[in-house]
Scaffold this motif. Structure first.
Motif, PDB file in Angstrom:
ATOM      1  N   GLN A   1       0.800  -1.212   0.000  1.00 41.16           N
ATOM      2  CA  GLN A   1       0.000   0.000   0.000  1.00 41.16           C
ATOM      3  C   GLN A   1       0.840   1.273   0.000  1.00 41.16           C
ATOM      4  N   GLU A   2       1.907   1.283   0.829  1.00 40.62           N
ATOM      5  CA  GLU A   2       2.716   2.501   0.939  1.00 40.62           C
ATOM      6  C   GLU A   2       3.638   2.644  -0.253  1.00 40.62           C
TER       7      GLU A   2
ATOM      8  N   ARG B   1       3.218   4.125  -4.097  1.00 29.69           N
ATOM      9  CA  ARG B   1       3.400   5.507  -4.517  1.00 29.69           C
ATOM     10  C   ARG B   1       4.672   5.686  -5.342  1.00 29.69           C
TER      11      ARG B   1
ATOM     12  N   LEU C   1      -6.814   3.487  -8.054  1.00 30.35           N
ATOM     13  CA  LEU C   1      -7.092   4.878  -7.715  1.00 30.35           C
ATOM     14  C   LEU C   1      -7.467   5.013  -6.248  1.00 30.35           C
ATOM     15  N   ILE C   2      -8.350   4.095  -5.795  1.00 29.89           N
ATOM     16  CA  ILE C   2      -8.835   4.189  -4.422  1.00 29.89           C
ATOM     17  C   ILE C   2      -7.708   3.925  -3.430  1.00 29.89           C
TER      18      ILE C   2
ATOM     19  N   ILE D   1     -20.161   0.334  -0.127  1.00 26.27           N
ATOM     20  CA  ILE D   1     -19.180   1.386   0.166  1.00 26.27           C
ATOM     21  C   ILE D   1     -19.103   1.628   1.678  1.00 26.27           C
TER      22      ILE D   1
ATOM     23  N   ASP E   1     -15.902   1.356   4.131  1.00 29.54           N
ATOM     24  CA  ASP E   1     -15.476   2.350   5.114  1.00 29.54           C
ATOM     25  C   ASP E   1     -15.253   1.729   6.496  1.00 29.54           C
TER      26      ASP E   1
ATOM     27  N   ALA F   1     -14.352  -1.400   7.064  1.00 26.39           N
ATOM     28  CA  ALA F   1     -13.436  -2.542   7.058  1.00 26.39           C
ATOM     29  C   ALA F   1     -12.244  -2.313   7.968  1.00 26.39           C
ATOM     30  N   GLN F   2     -11.831  -3.399   8.641  1.00 23.24           N
ATOM     31  CA  GLN F   2     -10.769  -3.277   9.614  1.00 23.24           C
ATOM     32  C   GLN F   2      -9.399  -3.241   8.961  1.00 23.24           C
TER      33      GLN F   2
ATOM     34  N   GLN G   1      -7.016  -2.901   5.002  1.00 22.71           N
ATOM     35  CA  GLN G   1      -7.053  -2.432   3.622  1.00 22.71           C
ATOM     36  C   GLN G   1      -7.466  -3.542   2.674  1.00 22.71           C
TER      37      GLN G   1
ATOM     38  N   ARG H   1     -11.151  -3.791   2.720  1.00 22.27           N
ATOM     39  CA  ARG H   1     -11.702  -2.590   2.114  1.00 22.27           C
ATOM     40  C   ARG H   1     -11.637  -2.695   0.589  1.00 22.27           C
TER      41      ARG H   1
ATOM     42  N   MET I   1      -3.793   1.626  10.118  1.00 21.13           N
ATOM     43  CA  MET I   1      -3.758   2.677   9.107  1.00 21.13           C
ATOM     44  C   MET I   1      -3.331   3.988   9.746  1.00 21.13           C
TER      45      MET I   1
ATOM     46  N   THR J   1      -7.305  10.045   3.318  1.00 24.58           N
ATOM     47  CA  THR J   1      -7.458   9.717   1.915  1.00 24.58           C
ATOM     48  C   THR J   1      -8.662   8.816   1.719  1.00 24.58           C
ATOM     49  N   ALA J   2      -8.774   7.799   2.597  1.00 24.67           N
ATOM     50  CA  ALA J   2      -9.883   6.861   2.483  1.00 24.67           C
ATOM     51  C   ALA J   2     -11.223   7.580   2.584  1.00 24.67           C
TER      52      ALA J   2
ATOM     53  N   THR K   1     -11.837   9.651  -0.646  1.00 25.71           N
ATOM     54  CA  THR K   1     -12.210   8.814  -1.796  1.00 25.71           C
ATOM     55  C   THR K   1     -13.621   8.283  -1.618  1.00 25.71           C
ATOM     56  N   SER K   2     -13.939   7.905  -0.376  1.00 22.06           N
ATOM     57  CA  SER K   2     -15.278   7.389  -0.124  1.00 22.06           C
ATOM     58  C   SER K   2     -16.326   8.427  -0.485  1.00 22.06           C
TER      59      SER K   2
ATOM     60  N   VAL L   1     -16.509   8.642  -4.268  1.00 18.78           N
ATOM     61  CA  VAL L   1     -17.203   7.477  -4.807  1.00 18.78           C
ATOM     62  C   VAL L   1     -18.710   7.621  -4.614  1.00 18.78           C
ATOM     63  N   ARG L   2     -19.127   8.035  -3.418  1.00 17.22           N
ATOM     64  CA  ARG L   2     -20.564   8.183  -3.151  1.00 17.22           C
ATOM     65  C   ARG L   2     -21.183   9.256  -4.036  1.00 17.22           C
TER      66      ARG L   2
ATOM     67  N   LEU M   1     -21.657   7.888  -7.442  1.00 19.41           N
ATOM     68  CA  LEU M   1     -22.802   6.985  -7.424  1.00 19.41           C
ATOM     69  C   LEU M   1     -24.108   7.766  -7.523  1.00 19.41           C
TER      70      LEU M   1
END
Lengths: 366, 719
Positions: free
Chosen positions: A124-125, A128, A168-169, A289, A293, A295-296, A298, A301, B1, B8-9, B12-13, B16-17, B20
């Motif tokens: 994840q990191e 970039r 992207l996400i 979605i 959000d 999710a514990q 990545q 998610r 995290m 960022t999450a 983006t969320s 995304v919404r 939608l």
């Protein structure tokens, strides 16, 4: 744990499946050869519900172990299709597995989601930095290339959309996005300048785009789209009533139980019914979605967002085609179109998301 | 995290919404545009898809004779049609032509490949659709060469005087008597479908007609596999008495191309509709046709009817016609005339019978006749011409109303009436037949060698009739007597002369149409001084008056006009309009129309003087040495008048009249006209045999048999 099972999501999916069975009935009952399709769809729904619950009970975190093998399974099956695949309707997409033919890409979507969710969450990191991003691009381009040569443009675009969304996400640099965008446009342009573009573009794809831009070039396909529009317009505010749509019942609407099920809904249930059902579909995506959000980790998610991207993309393309704002592709409407493998795999996907939400608290003593 | 990743999450969320939500709104707006804003437009298109207006067949009226015998009726029959819009369209992205395959399958289902009769009929139906030129071209493109036949096609044209005349145009038409190869039939079908697609592509295009019930059901069962194919009911007109009343009834055929616009204006939307083209079928077309109904049905994409939505208009069956014609009397007339034609070898003849009191036609025979059933199944104008071509005697021609002939001595009724009314003679005036009379030559009046001789028919037999009154003059048909009446004689008496002859000729209805309810009637001009100057650039002479007085020279009339003049003598001086149809009934048996006899103003002659003419006709049959003794009928007093009319059929090749005998005499038409009973006339009869010789020998037997059958029964019906 069970307390976090997303009941609204489950109920919305079951309602959609129920409507799918009812509309399949309406669309097929007047055709002798298809008269039992609604019963089959009912059976698929039951199987799908079992699969959903099973997937929800399964701890998604075990999938991390299966991520790398699943990528190789995907590549192997695509390679097998390329080498030994069955040709149907001019495309090599099927594997002959004794009793039934299997289309590896139907499940390939999930293999790709799982693998990509693992890869992106694992690095994840570091994603970039350009090498890791390029690595992701190469990893996705290999199966995409194999699907493209089958040929299956719809699936290629679907897979590209899912992968792109996940990248992207997960987070990338703006500069990298611009670089990729440049490459994506530069390559075809360069090929076009070289005069070799047509070697890479399949004839039927050009044709479909041409038909979308100029419907008169293929009267038959244009006829289908035109009849779909007439069906939708014929519905008005409240529709002609279930089983009463003249376009549907008198068969002016073709492939009405799969590609054009949305037109049947719009004709028979009207604007109100169509908006309600569209609302249910978007509600499902919205709930996914929400799960992402919550999710514990990545990995969870990204899996959930992959599923949401898949459902959104199919809904967008299918409804867009029915509304004549997208070209004609053979893409089904999730939960509503007739078809066993599509329905069951969609429900498994929702089950995975349920698995994520059920385990979103790291410690759960209840 | 870490925190940055969480931020960022979250962002983006949100993105995304929002995406939608935006998609959902775009779809809702688009859906609103389609379903609500343009909804009415699409609902209309959906209605066009599923609703079809179909014509409901209205049974054509039945035609009965005076005794209720059916003369024309409808036999059930079926037509195989395709609706071009419902045929599978040709998908250009596939190498095969779907539409052609569908048509091939239809041809196979009809048995066109195995049954030559069916292949021939399909080609004929296609010929009707496409017309001569298109048919030829289409078959040509399929690589098939056709055999052709040359026919003279009658077409209506406007001549220099602005009158309509029939002109014969030599025309090549394809010979359809051999079955076309499958490729040719297929090309024709494709062409017909393509033409059908241009207009309203939901109108059925006929492929095969005259299909019987069994075959129709066989095809109907297969329509599940034959999208766009429909079996329609289309009865065929049937004439049980066949050629017996061919000229009276006429026949049906597709709307003639020349008159297509007129029919369209009259509410005939289908250019292939069968309409009456001749006879009563033509005259009473609108009444017989009724009103085709209209029904709206719902069809599926294959064009199969799923349910009936509503009936826009009920079909109204045509009216049934009841004629004054007696088919059994017609049979007697037909047989008797046919026998005489055979005996004399004459090419054609006419026998007519009418009630002189009101003009009700009892019979009309024009030989040769034709079986009008042939035309109900026929091929339209071109092939009718072919039928005519095959028979040089022109069976389609109704000589009773379409042929102009010198009436000969039957015209003496007119001359006699005029002479009495104009006081040229009175009933007691005695004139003497001393042999031929001579008119001095106009330019050399003193040279007897140049004088023109006028003889009476009896002089050739070395008989002189001596002195006689007008009654014997008519009875013996003495020409000398009538020369005096017509032209007088220098220094002896004044005759009627040109103007008065023409006046009385017109009073008796010559020069005008009789107005019978049949198409195709003709009339001749009444010859007078002005007419002769204009047409022949000659002046009228006493000799012309002589010839006119005995119905020769330039006097012409149809057999029907002679009948009408006879009836006027019989009924006391009224020219009547001959008429076949007496009543029209609807299918419930309600009287819808009844004929009111049309009697013209009485001929201005004192009844006592007309009675003298009647007496003359009585004398011809019943008097000593009368010309018509053979027409007597037991128990009934008959009055009659023979005619033997010299005629010249000019032949340009020999620059003379045809068929002169060895002495150079011209051939004769045989005439006989009569009525009975003498005191209270019920029936008038006229018989004409072209080139039949003596009226008394050739024509009288036909009239006698007709009258005998009328008064004593035909054996089939009571008198």
């Amino acid at each position: 744990m069970l307390r976090h099972f997303d009941k609204p999501l489950f109920i919305a999916v079951i309602i959609l499946c129920g409507i799918g069975i009812a509309m399949t009935y309406s669309a097929t009952i007047t055709t002798i050869d298809l008269a039992d399709y609604w019963q089959r769809q009912l059976l698929f729904t039951l199987l799908g519900a079992i699969a959903l619950v099973t997937a929800a009970l399964f701890d998604y975190r075990h999938l991390e172990l299966l991520a790398q093998p699943s990528y190789f399974v995907l590549l192997a099956s695509l390679a097998a299709v390329y080498l030994f695949g069955e040709v149907k309707g001019g495309a090599r997409r099927w594997l002959d597995l004794g009793p039934t033919d299997v289309q590896p890409t139907e499940f390939g979507k999930f293999l790709l989601i799982v693998f990509f969710a693992w890869y992106l969450s694992r690095f994840q990191e570091r994603i970039r930095s350009l090498p890791y991003l390029l690595g992701a691009a190469v990893l996705v381009l290999v199966p995409l290339g194999l699907v493209y040569v089958q040929p299956d443009l719809g699936m290629t675009v679907t897979l590209a959309f899912i992968s792109g969304t996940l990248i992207l996400i997960n987070g990338v640099r703006l500069l990298h996005v611009l670089l990729v965008a440049f490459a994506v446009t530069a390559v075809p342009v360069w090929l076009a300048i070289q005069g070799t573009l047509q070697n890479y573009v399949q004839d039927y794809m050009v044709e479909r785009i041409a038909i979308f831009l100029d419907p008169a070039s293929n009267p038959d396909a244009a006829f289908n789209v035109q009849q779909a529009l007439i069906s939708i317009g014929n519905g008005g505010w409240i529709g002609m009533g279930w089983g009463e749509g003249s376009q549907n019942q008198l068969h002016f609407l073709r492939v009405r139980h799969t590609d054009f099920i949305f037109s049947v809904i719009a004709e028979e249930l009207g604007y109100l019914g169509a908006v309600l059902i569209m609302g249910l579909l978007f509600f499902v995506i919205w709930r996914l979605i929400r799960i992402a959000d919550l999710a514990q980790d990545q990995f969870g998610r990204l899996i959930t967002l992959g599923v949401a991207a898949l459902i959104f993309f199919q809904t967008f393309v299918n409804v867009g085609m029915n509304l004549a704002i997208m070209p004609v592709t053979g893409m089904t409407l999730p939960f509503l179109s007739y078809g066993g493998s599509s329905l069951v795999s969609m429900m498994v996907a929702v089950g995975l998301a349920q698995s994520v939400v059920m385990r979103h608290r790291k410690m759960d003593f209840s | 995290m870490n925190e940055r990743a969480t931020r960022t999450a979250t962002s983006t969320s949100i993105i995304v919404r929002l995406t939608l939500l935006a998609t959902f709104i775009v779809f809702c707006v688009r859906l609103y545009g389609l379903q609500i804003v343009r909804g009415a437009n699409y609902q209309e298109q959906a209605a066009v898809n599923r609703l079809r207006t179909i014509d409901l067949y209205a049974p054509r009226g039945v035609i009965y004779d005076r005794n209720g015998e059916i003369l024309a009726r409808n036999r059930p029959s079926f037509v195989i049609t395709v609706i071009p819009a419902d045929l599978p369209p040709n998908d250009i992205t596939t190498p095969v032509n779907e539409q052609r395959i569908a048509l091939e399958r239809l041809l196979a289902a009809l048995g066109a490949d195995t049954d030559p009769e069916i292949a021939i009929r399909i080609a004929e139906v296609m010929f009707l659709h496409l017309g001569r030129e298109d048919f030829k071209d289409t078959v040509g493109t399929a690589g098939i060469t056709l055999e052709f036949r040359l026919v003279n096609l009658e077409t209506l044209q406007i001549n220099d005087e602005g009158r309509e005349i029939l002109v014969e145009v030599p025309t090549l038409i394809p010979d359809l008597s051999d079955p076309l190869p499958a490729a040719g039939l297929l090309a024709l079908l494709e062409r017909a479908v393509a033409l059908g697609s241009q207009g309203s592509s939901y109108k059925p295009v006929s492929i095969l007609d005259l299909v019987d019930r069994e075959q129709a059901f066989r095809v109907a069962e297969q329509t599940y596999q034959l999208p766009g194919v429909h079996v329609l009911q289309k009865p065929v007109r049937e004439y049980p008495f066949r050629e017996l009343a061919g000229h009276v009834l006429g026949f049906l055929g597709p709307i003639p191309k020349l008159a297509a616009e007129d029919y369209k204006a009259g509410g005939y939307d289908n250019p292939n509709e069968s309409v009456g083209l001749n006879g009563l079928e033509y005259t009473y077309q609108d009444a017989l046709r009724g009103q085709p109904g209209r029904r709206i049905i719902e069809v599926d994409i294959l064009g199969r009817e799923s349910r009936s939505v509503s009936t826009e208009r009920e079909s109204e069956p045509g009216l049934n016609l009841h004629l004054s014609l007696d088919i059994h009397l017609q049979q007697v007339m037909h047989d008797a005339l046919a026998r005489q034609l055979e005996k004399t070898g004459a090419p054609h003849g006419v026998a007519l019978a009418m009630d002189p009191r009101d003009g009700a036609m009892l019979g009309l025979v024009s030989l040769p006749s034709y079986d009008n059933n042939i035309f109900s199944e026929g091929l339209g104008e071109e092939y009718q011409a072919l039928e005519v071509e095959d028979d040089t005697r022109r069976p389609l021609y109704n000589y009773a109303i379409g042929g102009l002939y010198p009436p000969g001595s039957t015209f003496k009724l007119v001359t006699a009436t005029g002479a009495l009314a104009e006081r040229v003679v009175d009933p007691y005036t005695v004139l003497v037949d001393r042999g031929p009379i001579y008119l001095p030559n106009f330019f050399f009046p003193d040279d007897p060698e140049q004088a023109q001789a006028f003889v009476s028919w009896n002089h050739k037999l070395n008989i002189l009739h001596g002195s006689m009154t007008i009654v014997e003059g008519i009875g013996l048909s003495n020409d000398i007597f009538f020369y005096y009446l017509g032209g007088g004689y220098p220094n002896f008496m004044t005759g009627l002369g040109s103007e008065r002859l023409a006046k009385w000729m017109r009073l008796y209805g010559f020069g005008e149409l009789t107005g019978i309810d049949l198409p195709g009637e003709v009339r001749a001009f009444v010859p007078d001084e002005q007419w002769k100057r204009l047409t022949k650039a000659e002046r009228w002479t006493t000799g012309d008056s002589y010839n006119m007085a005995i119905g020769q020279g330039d006097v012409l009339g149809t057999p029907l006009q002679v009948l009408v003049s006879t009836a006027a003598v019989a009924n006391g001086g009224y020219v009547v309009k001959p008429q076949f149809v007496r009543e029209m009934f609807d299918t419930q048996g309600n009287l819808q129309w009844q004929y009111e006899p049309v009697l013209q103003e009485r001929i201005p002659v004192e009844p006592g003087l007309l009675a003298v003419v009647q007496r003359g006709m009585w004398h011809a049959v019943n008097g000593p040495a009368g010309t018509s003794g053979n027409s007597r009928v037991e128990g009934v007093t008959v009055a009659g008048k023979t005619g033997t009319a010299e005629f010249c059929a000019w032949d340009a090749e020999i620059q003379d009249c045809k068929d002169r005998d060895h002495e150079g005499n011209l051939p004769f038409h045989a005439w006989y006209t009569a009525y009975a009973p003498y005191d209270n006339p019920e029936i008038a009869v006229t018989v004409f045999v072209y080139s039949g010789g003596e009226g008394s020998t050739t024509a009288i037997p036909v009239a006698q048999e007709t009258l005998n059958a009328y008064f004593h029964g035909t054996g089939d019906t009571a008198p």
